[in-house]
Scaffold this motif. Sequence first.
Motif, short mmCIF file in Angstrom:
data_model
loop_
_atom_site.label_atom_id
_atom_site.label_comp_id
_atom_site.label_asym_id
_atom_site.label_seq_id
_atom_site.Cartn_x
_atom_site.Cartn_y
_atom_site.Cartn_z
N GLY A 169 0.77 -1.23 0.00
CA GLY A 169 0.00 0.00 0.00
C GLY A 169 0.80 1.28 0.00
N LEU A 170 2.11 1.22 -0.20
CA LEU A 170 2.92 2.43 -0.27
C LEU A 170 2.86 2.99 -1.70
N ALA A 171 2.57 4.27 -1.84
CA ALA A 171 2.56 4.94 -3.14
C ALA A 171 3.87 5.69 -3.31
N ILE A 172 4.55 5.46 -4.46
CA ILE A 172 5.89 5.99 -4.66
C ILE A 172 5.94 6.79 -5.96
N TRP A 173 6.44 8.03 -5.86
CA TRP A 173 6.73 8.87 -7.02
C TRP A 173 8.24 9.17 -7.02
N GLU A 174 8.79 9.48 -8.19
CA GLU A 174 10.15 10.02 -8.27
C GLU A 174 10.12 11.34 -9.02
N ARG A 175 10.88 12.28 -8.50
CA ARG A 175 10.98 13.55 -9.20
C ARG A 175 11.82 13.37 -10.46
N GLY A 176 11.29 13.79 -11.60
CA GLY A 176 11.99 13.64 -12.86
C GLY A 176 13.27 14.46 -12.89
N GLY A 177 14.25 13.96 -13.64
CA GLY A 177 15.53 14.66 -13.75
C GLY A 177 15.89 14.91 -15.20
N ASP A 178 16.81 15.85 -15.39
CA ASP A 178 17.22 16.18 -16.75
C ASP A 178 18.16 15.12 -17.34
N VAL A 179 18.91 14.42 -16.49
CA VAL A 179 19.90 13.46 -16.98
C VAL A 179 19.70 12.12 -16.27
N ASP A 180 19.94 11.03 -16.99
CA ASP A 180 19.76 9.70 -16.42
C ASP A 180 20.86 9.34 -15.42
N TYR A 181 22.03 9.99 -15.54
CA TYR A 181 23.15 9.62 -14.68
C TYR A 181 23.22 10.49 -13.42
N ARG A 182 22.14 11.19 -13.07
CA ARG A 182 22.15 12.06 -11.89
C ARG A 182 22.51 11.25 -10.65
N ARG A 183 23.31 11.85 -9.79
CA ARG A 183 23.76 11.18 -8.57
C ARG A 183 22.72 11.29 -7.46
N THR A 184 21.90 12.36 -7.47
CA THR A 184 20.90 12.55 -6.43
C THR A 184 19.51 12.28 -6.99
N ARG A 185 18.77 11.38 -6.33
CA ARG A 185 17.40 11.06 -6.72
C ARG A 185 16.47 11.41 -5.57
N ARG A 186 15.28 11.89 -5.90
CA ARG A 186 14.30 12.28 -4.90
C ARG A 186 13.00 11.50 -5.11
N PHE A 187 12.48 10.92 -4.02
CA PHE A 187 11.27 10.11 -4.06
C PHE A 187 10.26 10.64 -3.06
N LEU A 188 9.01 10.63 -3.46
CA LEU A 188 7.89 10.94 -2.58
C LEU A 188 7.17 9.63 -2.27
N ILE A 189 6.98 9.32 -0.97
CA ILE A 189 6.37 8.05 -0.56
C ILE A 189 5.24 8.34 0.41
#
Length: 455
Positions: free
Chosen positions: A132-152
């Motif tokens: 039941g956890l809903a997960i989003w990821e903030r889109g990025g300009d590049v696929d190789y980005r080192r920092t990823r952000r998720f909303l849960i």
Amino acid sequence: MEQQFVVHLYATLESAPAFRQLWAACRKAFGLTEKILDLPLEVPVASGYPARAEAALAAAGRGDCQAIVRVHHDVFVLSVGLTGGDWQTWDAAWSEVVGHRDFLGEARLFLAHGGGVRSEPHWIGPVTTPEGLAIWERGGDVDYRRTRRFLIAFDDDPIAGAFVWSRGTPEIPPLARYLLHAAKMRYELGVWLRDGGGRPVPGTFDVGRRVGDIRRMRRSVDIAADNMLRSFDVTPLLLQGGPFADDAELARSLIERLDDDAKYLHDSIDPAVVVPEVGGRDVFVVHGRDLQARDAVFTLLRALDLRPLEWETLVTRTGGQPWPYIGDVLLQTMPYVQAIVVLMTPDDVVHLHPDFGPERPVSQARPNVLIELGMAYALRPRHLVVLTFGAMRPISDIDGRNFVTVSDDVLFRTRLAHRLKLAGCPVDLSGGDWLTAGDFGGQESYERGIGHHLP
């Protein structure tokens, strides 16, 4: 809606000094002075790492914040959890802590307990876990980005905690484990793009080296993609699209591009240039009379799923002559192994002639080792790894090059594995045997060496 914030940051063991600085900055910024989980407050030096594949090293906390450092094979994992505030403040504070430090990757998780979440258009998702956890990821300009952000977003706090923070044990939680392997995959993508992808490099020697680099990347990405799927049951999330499906597609696309590039460059190479086979496991080990050192290195190499070659195996590969010239064996086999590991052990004691300076005895490797080191340096410099045991005379012509000093700790083993990876070896760190294989604690060479240099 209650807001919580979790960070998982990943760093290689090679970056241990910078990582310890980050840990100190984290504790200072968030006021983490209390011991928790019966773990030390400070990250131990390499000799203090537990001899197993995964373990907790240090932890600290206060009422509304906890942080824990774990080690997973060749990677540090720093996890920080904050409650009792807001996302914007925590995100800004964490950015101040990290600063411009460059690590393998990190994931920032913005957790919403109790519903009421509204995602913005640039957030990809949601995908919903079976729990039941809903997960989003903030889109990025590049696929190789080192920092990823998720909303849960979640309703059940224990279930969410076990998935993103801890199951009540020192083990890395499932989502953090998945994101670790995803970070490794995206790191390889960044390296591939930085080095120009599959564009031809002038000169056949450079092209041959590039083929070896691409093959190493391909294996690393393949292992990372497989480990992503093993972290937890990702299948229900892959079917929904979103960030997990994006990771799988990125890994598939990168493997395909690496295969295409390797074939393109290999087809353009001069036939006279030797390129080791894909994932070659053969390692040529040069050693002197110190069989204790030789046995320890052979044991460690085998634990890394590599194949150190016995002398009789090398002789067989020269055509099976019963009485071959040693030089012929070296010249005919060195170009076809994946890596050459030279053991510099203090087997001889030498000194200058009195006409050239004070007579001060000093240890030195055997002459055959020095000769074979020179041959390896001439034939395969980018596939050469030199290990030094104890004190001995340096070699002036190559002094200053970064040898690997042998010691009985995890850092030495990690450095050796890293150098072998750079040489194109398919090093296997999936198990924990390599962390203890080979007796490097009781090496007599540590005490046998005399002096450091001649005047």
